[in-house]
Design an enzyme around this catalytic site. Structure first.
Site, PDB file in Angstrom:
ATOM      1  N   LYS A 203      62.856  68.717  10.792  1.00 40.33           N
ATOM      2  CA  LYS A 203      61.722  68.048  10.338  1.00 40.33           C
ATOM      3  C   LYS A 203      61.047  66.991  11.401  1.00 40.33           C
ATOM      4  O   LYS A 203      59.920  66.976  11.924  1.00 40.33           O
ATOM      5  CB  LYS A 203      61.738  67.175   8.999  1.00 40.33           C
TER       6      LYS A 203
ATOM      7  N   ASP B 234      55.849  66.130   1.634  1.00 37.57           N
ATOM      8  CA  ASP B 234      56.937  65.757   0.960  1.00 37.57           C
ATOM      9  C   ASP B 234      56.311  64.319   0.424  1.00 37.57           C
ATOM     10  O   ASP B 234      56.538  63.853  -0.700  1.00 37.57           O
ATOM     11  CB  ASP B 234      58.080  65.534   1.718  1.00 37.57           C
TER      12      ASP B 234
END
Ligand code: ATR
Length: 272
Positions: free
Chosen positions: A65, A102
């Site tokens: 990420k 997220d």
């Protein structure tokens, strides 16, 4: 046939294919969601390859990420730049765009339970990836963020960064009772409780007017959520965050509204 997928390492236990393919079925889309294990050092190559192959969109997971957020070929969108982590890539005519859903997933999970964040005292336990995404999003939504972490320096560092978008302070884990007393929303953003009957929060610190959110989703009802429910507190489990991050990703890729309830059902069937 549209092709979506997930890059990470490892990826074989991912729940995303079940969740997304349930949507394709529901909406009658001819599409597939594939898992691509990509080793460290080959991430940029993999993304360029996906673009060349005409893949429609990618999710990004651990451990890539942050790496993806630092690639020159990816233009960061919205809060992804502040967070410094990307979990969604969209291949557009203007190039490769990187998002962090997220963060938005956590906010939407709270909103789905009619929890307003603006002006609320929010205590996050943990200062890792999950906490970083959630604290930036909730601070920019007007929440007053406190971050408590076992390694206290990490809490101070994260709070300092989050202070650029809103209100945030860091604390050591020892002050939990006092911190919870002053909070409206409590979030476990550590891995504690995953596959174990353990919580960092003693039950006697919890109260009925607290909103308790756990990012852990295995089990769906963690020790923390069980304790919270037993004192009458409202709870949100980690599967909701997963569902909403997926729903946001779907909407970025297709421009269409995701059937959240269908995604939720598919995910929970898989988790059980
Ligand atoms: P993620 O990306 O899922 O957030 P991470 O970046 O590895 O995962 O962060 C894990 C978080 O859980 C950290 O805040 C970690 O605390 P430390 O910074 O002190 O390591 C926290 N954590 C993990 N196990 C813990 C435990 N047994 N007690 C307290 N905190 C714990």
């Amino acid at each position: 046939m549209d092709v979506y997928g997930l890059i990470g390492y490892p990826v074989k236990h991912s729940l995303s294919p079940s969740m997304h393919e349930a949507v394709y079925e529901e909406l009658g889309m001819e599409a597939k969601f594939c898992l691509f294990p990509v080793e460290k050092g080959r991430v940029e190559e993999a993304i360029e390859g996906a673009q060349a192959l005409g893949i429609d969109g990618l999710n990004v997971t651990i451990p890539h990420k942050k790496t993806v957020a630092n690639l020159d070929i990816v233009t960061l969108q919205g809060i992804a730049e502040k967070i410094g982590a990307v979990n969604v890539l969209d291949f557009t005519e203007n190039g490769i765009e990187g998002y962090n859903t997220d963060a938005l997933g956590a906010l939407k999970a709270l909103k789905s339970r009619d929890v307003e964040v603006k002006g609320k005292e929010v205590l996050l336990i943990g200062a890792g990836g999950a906490s970083t995404a959630i604290s930036f999003q909730l601070a920019s939504e007007g929440g007053r963020i406190k971050i408590a972490n076992r390694t206290e320096e990490k809490a101070y560092k994260l709070a300092e960064k989050v202070s650029n978008v809103g209100k945030a302070e860091g604390y050591p884990l020892e002050n939990l009772e006092e911190l919870i007393d002053k909070s409206d929303i409590l979030i476990n953003a550590t891995s504690v409780g995953m596959e174990e009957d353990r919580s960092l929060v003693p039950k006697e610190f919890l109260r009925s007017d607290l909103m308790v959110f756990d990012v852990v989703y295995t089990p769906l009802e963690t020790r923390l959520l069980k304790d919270a429910r037993s004192v009458g507190a409202k709870t949100v489990d980690g599967a909701w965050m997963l569902v909403y991050q997926g729903a946001e990703a779907f909407e970025i890729w297709t421009g269409e509204e995701a059937p959240v309830n269908r995604m939720n059902k598919a995910l929970r069937e898989k988790l059980r």
